[in-house]
Design a protein around this motif. Structure first.
Motif, short mmCIF file in Angstrom:
data_model
loop_
_atom_site.label_atom_id
_atom_site.label_comp_id
_atom_site.label_asym_id
_atom_site.label_seq_id
_atom_site.Cartn_x
_atom_site.Cartn_y
_atom_site.Cartn_z
N GLY A 191 0.80 -1.22 -0.09
CA GLY A 191 0.07 -0.02 0.07
C GLY A 191 0.86 1.16 -0.05
O GLY A 191 0.00 2.59 0.00
N VAL A 192 2.19 1.18 -0.14
CA VAL A 192 3.02 2.49 0.00
C VAL A 192 2.67 2.91 -1.49
O VAL A 192 2.72 2.26 -2.39
CB VAL A 192 4.36 2.16 0.24
N ALA A 239 5.23 6.73 10.58
CA ALA A 239 3.99 6.70 11.23
C ALA A 239 2.76 7.06 10.19
O ALA A 239 1.85 6.49 10.20
CB ALA A 239 3.70 7.73 12.37
N HIS A 240 3.34 7.61 9.01
CA HIS A 240 2.28 8.20 7.91
C HIS A 240 1.94 6.88 7.28
O HIS A 240 2.68 5.97 6.82
CB HIS A 240 2.94 8.87 6.95
N PRO A 241 0.42 6.86 7.11
CA PRO A 241 -0.07 5.60 6.39
C PRO A 241 0.47 5.57 4.94
O PRO A 241 0.36 4.42 4.60
CB PRO A 241 -1.37 5.90 6.30
N PHE A 242 1.03 6.44 4.32
CA PHE A 242 1.48 6.24 3.01
C PHE A 242 2.89 5.82 2.97
O PHE A 242 3.34 5.38 1.85
CB PHE A 242 1.45 7.64 2.26
N PRO A 245 1.50 1.37 5.54
CA PRO A 245 0.03 1.45 5.75
C PRO A 245 -0.16 0.35 6.65
O PRO A 245 -1.33 0.48 7.36
CB PRO A 245 -0.10 0.98 4.53
N THR A 246 0.47 -0.63 6.95
CA THR A 246 -0.20 -1.86 7.94
C THR A 246 1.03 -2.46 8.71
O THR A 246 1.98 -2.13 8.59
CB THR A 246 -0.36 -3.17 6.65
N ALA A 247 0.21 -3.17 9.53
CA ALA A 247 1.25 -4.20 10.48
C ALA A 247 2.05 -4.68 9.64
O ALA A 247 3.33 -5.06 10.25
CB ALA A 247 0.33 -4.88 11.48
N VAL A 248 1.75 -5.32 8.45
CA VAL A 248 2.68 -6.30 7.75
C VAL A 248 4.03 -5.45 7.07
O VAL A 248 5.15 -5.67 7.22
CB VAL A 248 2.11 -6.98 6.61
N ARG A 317 -3.02 0.99 14.36
CA ARG A 317 -2.66 -0.36 13.60
C ARG A 317 -1.64 -1.24 13.89
O ARG A 317 -1.45 -2.41 13.72
CB ARG A 317 -2.71 -0.13 11.96
#
Lengths: 548, 193
Positions: A191-192, A239-242, A245-248, A317
């Motif tokens: 998702g990056v 920390a930025h979702p971009f 995005p995920t714990a993975v 997350r």
């Protein structure tokens, strides 16, 4: 599943992945730096740069090449940042000149401290042509210096310690680039983002507005972690979702920032022809990393029993365990990326990550710098052990004489001197105290964290400290430059003095450097030296805060 | 060779190396990753955008500022989810954080001592897209009342949007607030006009 089980499983998977990866990667790096043949793309680079890859360098020429390359890098990066407003893809980004100098020194020294805000300070052109490039070459410089030092131990005649340009190009082309491409693709799938869209304002579902950022983030993110750089594309960093995005992706990023430093001990063992030496260094690094992960996790999990759950400054997350794991790993590797705000950690958690940096970035340290930092401590350890038992100290049959121990001691003293002197000045200078977001012990920790981060080339921050002023930008840049290049020159001088020595045969009086006893002493020296140096300052900062 | 010559020669080599490596690492590498992204991860590369009725309303990865009782609210944010910058409050334990927490609890209409922790704390990014299942549950009655919906219907919507730990053990259970609110909007779109 409880948070504890989830957290322990996360650490177990990380350790298993690192254990599996360090064997092939460590062996591969040993081949890379001893291979007699050049790849076609490398030969093209040498031809374009008019470098003779067959000629080897003495330590002094090697050092001049490192410094020349790095100073050129700083000058070009300052120019690129200063001119970003008139270059393509400017998008209104700008920095003051002192901020630009700070940023250039920061990325060239593998620190990646950021006085600017990613979203508004650096254009996509600067991020890609400037910062991404330094994210590759600054760890490649560290790798080259580490390999040069190892050659000093491995060889037993002559004065040459390798060719810097060959080491630089091979580290980039054969180690960092393939791993970065693989890492970037995995992050993309997670998702990056990776696009050239300008920041776009959208009308949100409830009628407000929000800016959605664009950028070539995945390519930068992968090498940011892999090269133990740490400079975020965006202000919130990992920390930025971009960016994360995920714990993975979070686990992948932690893996990427640890994998090269934890593989280098194996490379070292192979290059000196005694794998047990590599295991000792690995045990040293892994013990310190394990202790720091345990300490920071314990502090944060204890704080999480309160009504705020330890979640201020942390992403939901991830939660507390993966945030603490990231924090201990990023500060132990000189990466400095953050997936949670260290300033909002509990006093002992924040003190823990500060201590992790003050160990001198050897747990397991930055790419290359971790290995040469650990080897400096190994030289110090055999010296101290030699004094205790009354024998001539030697490492791998090379005598640690007056010249060697002087160079080692100086290299180890640069960082503490910079941290303590500039923190001390910061505490009395009105310029600095006006930039602190907190007073009392927390304020001291904030300033000390900034200079520790700079002098150790880490780059993480207690981000409440507003560092973007001429005085702090310039003093931090000075700490980053001296904290990086003074030890590098001294390490290369040490390599030069070791390479000329014939290896002495092992006899009954030799202190073996591959035993658990030595590994224990090795860890003890690192902890005691750091503890003695910084205990007074830490007592007034995080410890006082935790007790109040 | 004299020292000055060495410095000059190595610096010129450094300049050439920087330029050559910039082409490889600053142009080719990001371009290749971009190209791969266009093939294998088009949506993700673009930012995982979500739309309603053909209009982009945000990214499923980014939290938003929610106004009104009819929407589920996200966590407090240092930047009110503006998106032009990102980051946390950087507040450590102390009176300033206590004041902020009291204010956040009042804004959320929750009792500070019993509220879910994520309702009282600002995230690291200021763009956290998630809330805990507990915080979502605490908002069900308010949202149902504001929308004139059955509480049980809203509750089952929350359950349907609750994600467990990734791969069974990574990270935390959570609810993506934008996805939940989108489902809510689709549910009531005909009557809401």
């Amino acid at each position: 599943m409880s948070d504890t089980v989830s957290g322990l499983l996360t650490i177990a998977v990380l350790v298993a992945a690192l254990a599996a990866a360090h064997v092939p990667l460590g062996s591969w790096m040993a081949r890379v730096f001893t291979d007699a043949r050049h790849w076609r793309v490398e030969r093209l680079v040498y031809r374009l740069c008019r470098i003779d890859p067959a000629s080897e360098q003495r330590w002094s020429t090697y050092a001049v090449a490192v410094l020349g390359f790095s100073v050129v890098g700083i000058v070009l990066l300052v120019a690129l940042i200063a001119l970003q407003g008139v270059l393509p893809l400017a998008r209104g980004a700008s920095m003051n000149l002192d901020t630009a100098l700070n940023t250039a020194v920061s990325f060239v020294t593998n620190t990646n401290w950021q006085s600017y805000v990613g979203e508004s300070g650096a254009s996509p052109l600067v991020q890609t042509l400037g910062l991404t490039v330094q994210n590759f070459v600054s760890p490649a410089v560290g790798l080259a210096v580490a390999v040069a030092l190892v050659r000093g131990l491995a060889r037993s005649s002559g004065a040459q310690i390798g060719n810097f340009w060959v080491d630089l190009v091979r580290g980039t082309v054969r180690v960092l680039l393939p791993l970065a491409v693989a890492g970037a693709v995995v992050l993309l799938l997670g998702g990056v983002i990776q696009n050239l869209t300008s920041p776009t304002s959208v009308t949100t579902l409830s009628g407000g507005s929000q800016v959605v950022q664009g950028g070539l983030v995945a390519s930068q993110e992968a090498i940011k972690e892999l090269g133990t750089n740490g400079g975020g594309y965006f202000n919130a960093n990992s920390a930025h979702p971009f960016e994360n995005p995920t714990a993975v992706t979070n686990l992948i990023e932690i893996f990427l920032l640890l994998v090269i430093p934890f593989s280098l001990p194996r490379t070292y063992g192979i290059l000196v022809g005694d794998r047990r030496q590599g295991w000792t260094v690995l045990a040293f690094m892994a013990t310190l990393w394990g202790l720091m992960v345990a300490a920071v996790t314990w502090a944060e999990v204890s704080a999480a029993s309160g009504p705020l759950g330890g979640l201020e400054g942390k992403e939901l997350r991830f939660g507390v365990w993966p945030s603490a794991l990231f924090a201990a790993s990023t500060t132990g590797t000189s990466t400095g990326a953050v997936n949670s705000m260290h300033e909002s950690f509990s006093p002992l958690g924040g003190g823990g990550v500060l201590f992790s940096m003050l160990l001198g970035e050897v747990s397991p340290g930055g790419v290359g710098s971790g290995l040469y930092g650990a080897l400096l401590l190994a030289v110090l350890t055999v010296f101290i052990a030699g004094l205790m038992v009354g024998r001539t100290p030697e490492l791998l049959g090379k005598q640690v004489g007056r010249r060697e121990i002087t160079l080692t001691a100086l290299a180890l003293l640069v960082m503490p001197a910079l941290v303590l002197v500039f923190t001390g000045i910061g505490m009395v200078a009105p310029l600095v105290s006006s930039q602190m977001s907190a007073s009392g012990p927390h304020g001291l920790t904030e300033v000390m964290y900034a200079y520790a981060s700079a002098a150790n080339n880490n780059g993480s921050a207690f981000a409440g400290f507003s560092a973007d002023s001429p005085y702090t930008n310039l003093t931090l840049a000075l700490c980053m430059f001296l904290g990086r290049f003074v030890p590098i020159v001294l390490v290369l001088a040490l390599a030069g003095s070791l390479v000329a020595q014939r290896r002495r045969p092992v006899n009954a009086g030799t202190l073996p450097t591959h035993t658990p006893t030595f590994a224990g002493l090795f860890v003890g020296v690192a902890v005691v030296v750091t503890g003695l140096t910084f205990f007074p300052a830490l007592a007034l900062g995080p410890l006082a805060e935790a007790l109040s | 060779m004299s020292p000055v010559n060495t410095v000059l020669k190595q610096s010129v080599a450094g300049l050439r190396a920087m330029l050559v490596l910039t082409v490889l690492l600053g142009l080719l590498y990001p371009a290749v990753v971009w190209g791969v992204g266009q093939v294998v991860a088009r949506d993700q590369s673009a930012g995982s955008l979500v739309s309603l009725g053909g209009r982009v309303v945000g990214s499923s990865l980014l939290g938003q500022q929610w106004r009104g009782d009819e929407w589920f609210h996200g966590r407090p944010s240092a930047s009110d989810y503006a998106g032009d910058t990102s980051g946390g409050t950087n507040l450590g334990a102390g009176p300033e954080l206590d004041t902020a927490v009291a204010e956040r609890a009042r804004a959320a209409g929750l009792e500070p001592r019993t509220a879910p922790a994520d309702a009282l704390t600002a995230s690291g990014s200021g763009l956290d897209p998630h809330v805990s299942p507990a915080y979502a549950a605490a908002q069900v009655e308010r949202v149902a009342a504001a929308r004139g919906l059955d509480v049980s219907r809203v509750r089952s919507l929350v359950t349907a949007h609750t994600q467990g730990r990734e791969a069974g053990f990574l990270g935390q259970p959570r609810v993506d607030v934008l996805e939940l609110n989108l489902a809510l909007a689709r549910l009531t779109a005909p009557s809401a006009g």
